[in-house]
Motif scaffolding. Structure first.
Motif, PDB file in Angstrom:
ATOM      1  N   ARG A 105       0.340   5.886  -8.079  1.00  0.00           N
ATOM      2  CA  ARG A 105      -0.205   6.112  -9.604  1.00  0.00           C
ATOM      3  C   ARG A 105      -0.742   7.475  -9.996  1.00  0.00           C
ATOM      4  NH1 ARG A 105      -4.389   3.106 -10.750  1.00  0.00           N
ATOM      5  NH2 ARG A 105      -4.564   1.857  -8.884  1.00  0.00           N
ATOM      6  N   LEU A 106      -0.770   8.219  -8.887  1.00  0.00           N
ATOM      7  CA  LEU A 106      -1.289   9.742  -9.078  1.00  0.00           C
ATOM      8  C   LEU A 106      -0.301  10.624 -10.182  1.00  0.00           C
ATOM      9  CD1 LEU A 106      -2.596  10.829  -5.488  1.00  0.00           C
ATOM     10  CD2 LEU A 106      -3.876   9.859  -7.547  1.00  0.00           C
ATOM     11  N   THR A 107      -0.927  11.328 -10.819  1.00  0.00           N
ATOM     12  CA  THR A 107       0.045  12.445 -11.341  1.00  0.00           C
ATOM     13  C   THR A 107       0.549  13.552 -10.854  1.00  0.00           C
ATOM     14  OG1 THR A 107      -1.723  13.759 -12.330  1.00  0.00           O
ATOM     15  CG2 THR A 107      -1.397  11.916 -13.685  1.00  0.00           C
ATOM     16  N   PRO A 108       1.680  14.180 -11.028  1.00  0.00           N
ATOM     17  CA  PRO A 108       1.824  15.374 -10.409  1.00  0.00           C
ATOM     18  C   PRO A 108       0.726  16.382 -10.001  1.00  0.00           C
ATOM     19  CG  PRO A 108       3.776  14.959 -11.920  1.00  0.00           C
ATOM     20  CD  PRO A 108       2.440  13.862 -12.249  1.00  0.00           C
ATOM     21  N   ARG A 109       0.039  16.612 -11.068  1.00  0.00           N
ATOM     22  CA  ARG A 109      -1.105  17.702 -10.874  1.00  0.00           C
ATOM     23  C   ARG A 109      -2.121  16.922  -9.844  1.00  0.00           C
ATOM     24  NH1 ARG A 109      -1.401  22.538 -11.268  1.00  0.00           N
ATOM     25  NH2 ARG A 109      -1.340  23.032 -13.452  1.00  0.00           N
ATOM     26  N   GLU A 110      -2.410  15.559 -10.073  1.00  0.00           N
ATOM     27  CA  GLU A 110      -3.208  15.180  -9.210  1.00  0.00           C
ATOM     28  C   GLU A 110      -2.803  15.053  -7.606  1.00  0.00           C
ATOM     29  OE1 GLU A 110      -4.947  12.185 -12.495  1.00  0.00           O
ATOM     30  OE2 GLU A 110      -3.848  11.405 -11.014  1.00  0.00           O
ATOM     31  N   ARG A 111      -1.596  14.811  -7.576  1.00  0.00           N
ATOM     32  CA  ARG A 111      -0.892  15.070  -5.973  1.00  0.00           C
ATOM     33  C   ARG A 111      -0.927  16.498  -5.718  1.00  0.00           C
ATOM     34  NH1 ARG A 111       2.031  10.453  -4.620  1.00  0.00           N
ATOM     35  NH2 ARG A 111       2.831  11.347  -2.796  1.00  0.00           N
ATOM     36  N   GLU A 112      -0.847  17.274  -6.459  1.00  0.00           N
ATOM     37  CA  GLU A 112      -0.918  18.829  -5.959  1.00  0.00           C
ATOM     38  C   GLU A 112      -2.255  19.130  -5.455  1.00  0.00           C
ATOM     39  OE1 GLU A 112       1.582  22.414  -8.185  1.00  0.00           O
ATOM     40  OE2 GLU A 112       0.434  20.915  -9.630  1.00  0.00           O
ATOM     41  N   VAL A 113      -3.236  18.517  -6.183  1.00  0.00           N
ATOM     42  CA  VAL A 113      -4.630  18.868  -5.814  1.00  0.00           C
ATOM     43  C   VAL A 113      -5.060  18.054  -4.618  1.00  0.00           C
ATOM     44  CG1 VAL A 113      -6.935  18.160  -6.553  1.00  0.00           C
ATOM     45  CG2 VAL A 113      -5.356  19.137  -8.155  1.00  0.00           C
ATOM     46  N   LEU A 114      -4.508  16.852  -4.353  1.00  0.00           N
ATOM     47  CA  LEU A 114      -4.740  16.251  -3.373  1.00  0.00           C
ATOM     48  C   LEU A 114      -4.128  16.757  -2.207  1.00  0.00           C
ATOM     49  CD1 LEU A 114      -5.950  13.734  -1.646  1.00  0.00           C
ATOM     50  CD2 LEU A 114      -4.054  12.196  -2.534  1.00  0.00           C
ATOM     51  N   GLU A 115      -2.919  17.556  -2.471  1.00  0.00           N
ATOM     52  CA  GLU A 115      -2.245  18.031  -1.075  1.00  0.00           C
ATOM     53  C   GLU A 115      -2.954  19.554  -0.982  1.00  0.00           C
ATOM     54  OE1 GLU A 115       1.921  19.045  -2.577  1.00  0.00           O
ATOM     55  OE2 GLU A 115       2.118  20.372  -1.171  1.00  0.00           O
ATOM     56  N   LEU A 116      -3.738  20.146  -1.688  1.00  0.00           N
ATOM     57  CA  LEU A 116      -4.398  21.130  -1.299  1.00  0.00           C
ATOM     58  C   LEU A 116      -5.672  20.766  -0.822  1.00  0.00           C
ATOM     59  CD1 LEU A 116      -3.808  23.458  -4.225  1.00  0.00           C
ATOM     60  CD2 LEU A 116      -3.196  23.868  -2.010  1.00  0.00           C
ATOM     61  N   MET A 117      -6.595  19.335  -1.129  1.00  0.00           N
ATOM     62  CA  MET A 117      -7.516  19.111  -0.307  1.00  0.00           C
ATOM     63  C   MET A 117      -7.241  18.428   1.037  1.00  0.00           C
ATOM     64  SD  MET A 117      -8.713  16.201  -3.574  1.00  0.00           S
ATOM     65  CE  MET A 117      -9.707  15.322  -2.320  1.00  0.00           C
ATOM     66  N   ALA A 118      -5.953  18.074   1.167  1.00  0.00           N
ATOM     67  CA  ALA A 118      -5.628  17.636   2.759  1.00  0.00           C
ATOM     68  C   ALA A 118      -5.410  18.936   3.490  1.00  0.00           C
ATOM     69  CB  ALA A 118      -4.294  17.007   2.540  1.00  0.00           C
TER      70      ALA A 118
END
Lengths: 369, 223
Positions: free
Chosen positions: B159-172
């Motif tokens: 359910r994450l938006t593409p932008r949220e995925r990007e943010v999570l990717e960088l968090m990772a």
């Protein structure tokens, strides 16, 4: 039935073995009995009834052409003959055993053709293992030598590049915490004849050119390292050393759709078989991604008879074919897969009706350890 | 200059010497350089006992005697026994399974997993080393990419938006909100909003912020 070579050979064996068994039994018992009898004749001959010789004298025991052995010399010579017979007895048995062995080998054993087939299978299996071991060695050498050197060179070039002053900004990510170089400008790389820094450096053009060259070399070495890593992965994926299950899971995690991996192994297969199955799974999963229109896939590896069965299943649109040359006329990956498993008598079966789902099964008849 | 203390474990002499020289030139203090997992654990044990526990250990995965996952095992032991020392796994190849295995036992200390090639971009590499020494998680972009490329059947993540995925990717990758805002050209407020949305979609309880961050990354990595 008349063409049943093995049957006829078995019948011939029976025909020859029966009389041979009778003869060998009689001979063996005969040698043993005569040997023991001769050796002990001086003991038991005294209880035998008296017999009259041709000259009227009375004797006991064995007579041979009217000659009796009840003198001391006679008894001794009989005992000696007994010893000789007993000594020869085992050799008689061995002799008959050899004849039997010959008979079994020739009539019940492998024909020359079958023996050759077996030898070929053994040597084929050995060359499959040899090839795999050689690839592993190449991978190890690349890892310890070339790749390590390349990284070291990339590291030095990276440092040189930063010392020459382009910083990390040119790379487009990360904040620049590195030391700023002699001029601090982060302009794009390129061989220019113009002055870049303020007039302090004696030959700014040379510095700019050197920086551009280092920049290019740095990028090239990094690209080479990436290429080499891919090559090494195709030679022998290092993760295979941790076992097939780990390797297949790692493989599944690089596929851009959810893949369930189920591995059941009774024994760890030989390295060559592991490599083979890994690349089969990789090829089949690539195919799933390329053609299938699938949203899920399952990889199952389980024992099958004496061998193993690898099954890759997807929920795609189906219609896959083993022989489907692409526009350049090259063979499809699945043909390559079928060839890959042939050295161990493996088979690829593809069940892919239009509309799906597709099930690809690779069966290795084994043994696989 | 940071003065961060480092131990290096790599069986390739060329690479080990090169790395030690680089770290020394850049002001790091290399306390020990060894060639296998057992010596690494022994050195860290000795240094810790002497009161000079290294801030971070750079560990090659494939070392003698087995040449398989020696380094990973040594790293796990270090994380368990010496939580004060961050661990950077350093390898010629990326296997996502190693990453998830290392992160699974995450206990607040810094861990990282990088391709050896990354050392070519010296400053970025040293920055990653510093983040691990500070207790952050750093993952190679390739690990993240592989995990992103393999979306699991996990509702929250889907359910994450593409932008949220990007943010999570960088968090990772272990980036702070500030670094994420610079990377994605977002305002600090926008990053904060995305992060909150990620926590909400992954149903993470609103307690300690940093803890939730780790949980989000873990959820993301395990799929």
């Amino acid at each position: 039935m008349l063409g049943d070579t093995a049957g006829w050979r078995a019948l011939a064996y029976l025909a020859a073995a029966f009389p041979l068994a009778l003869i060998s039994a009689a001979a063996s018992v005969g040698f043993l009995a005569s040997g023991l009898g001769g050796l002990t004749h001086w003991v038991w001959s005294r209880w035998l009834p008296l017999q009259a010789a041709g000259d009227g004298s009375l004797h006991r025991g064995l007579s041979l052409g009217g000659l009796f052995f009840d003198t001391v010399a006679g008894q001794l010579s009989l005992a000696a003959v007994g010893v000789v017979l007993l000594f020869v007895w085992p050799w008689v048995n061995h002799g008959f055993a050899d004849v039997f062995r010959l008979l079994v080998g020739e009539l019940l054993g492998l024909t020359p053709g079958a023996r050759r087939l077996r030898d070929l299978e053994v040597s084929r299996g050995r060359s499959v293992e040899d090839a795999d071991a050689r690839l592993r060695r190449i991978e190890r050498d690349l890892h310890d030598g070339t790749q390590a050197r390349l990284v070291a060179v990339a590291m030095q070039l990276g440092e040189a590049r930063e010392l020459l002053g382009s910083g990390v900004a040119a790379n487009g990510r990360g904040d620049s915490s590195g030391p700023s170089g002699p001029d601090g400008s982060g302009g794009p790389a390129g061989l220019t004849g113009e002055s870049v820094a303020g007039g302090e450096a004696p030959r700014p053009t040379a510095v700019a050119n050197a920086r551009a060259l280092v920049e290019l070399a740095h990028a090239a070495v990094k690209g080479t390292a990436v290429e080499l890593r891919e090559i090494v992965r195709n030679i022998h994926p290092p993760v295979l050393d941790d076992g097939l299950e780990v390797a297949l899971e790692s493989l599944a995690s690089r596929v851009p759709l959810p893949v369930r991996v189920h591995v059941e192994l009774r024994v760890r297969p030989s390295p060559a078989i592991e490599t083979m199955l890994y690349f089969c799974a990789a090829e089949l999963l690539t195919n799933v991604v390329k053609h299938g229109g699938a949203t899920h896939a399952t990889v199952t590896l389980e024992p099958h008879g004496r061998g193993l069965r690898l099954r890759v299943q997807d929920d795609g649109t189906g219609g896959a074919q083993v022989w489907s040359p692409d526009e350049t006329g090259r063979r499809s990956g699945l043909v390559g897969l079928a060839e890959r498993v042939r050295p161990v008598d493996g088979r690829l079966e593809l069940h892919s009706p239009a509309g799906g789902p597709t099930v690809a099964t690779v069966t290795l008849p084994g043994p696989v350890a | 200059m940071t003065g961060t203390t480092v131990v290096v474990a790599d069986d390739s002499v060329i690479l080990r010497d090169g790395l030690v020289a680089l770290l020394n030139r850049r002001g790091y203090e290399v306390l020990a350089a060894v060639g296998d997992g057992d010596s690494l654990v022994a050195e860290v044990e000795r240094l810790t006992a002497a009161g000079t526990a290294p801030a971070v250990a750079v560990v090659d995965i494939r070392m003698p005697p087995t040449f398989t996952d020696e380094g990973l095992r040594a790293a796990r032991e270090l994380r368990t026994r010496f939580p004060g020392t961050g661990v950077l796994l350093f390898s010629q190849y990326i296997e996502t399974r190693y990453a998830t295995e290392l992160l699974a036992q995450r206990d607040g200390g810094g861990v990282g997993y990088l391709l050896k090639d990354r050392v070519a971009d010296v400053s970025e590499f040293l920055e990653a080393l510093d983040r691990i020494a500070d207790g952050s998680t750093v993952l190679d972009p390739e690990v993240v990419q592989q995990l992103m490329g393999a979306p699991r059947a996990e509702d929250g993540l889907a359910r994450l938006t593409p932008r949220e995925r990007e943010v999570l990717e960088l968090m990772a990758e272990g980036r702070s909100n500030g670094a994420i805002s610079r990377e994605l050209y977002l305002s600090a407020g926008a990053v904060e909003k995305n992060v909150t949305a990620i926590f909400a979609k992954l149903s993470l309880p609103p307690d300690a912020g940093d803890h939730r961050r780790v949980l989000a990354v873990l959820r993301f990595l395990r799929g």
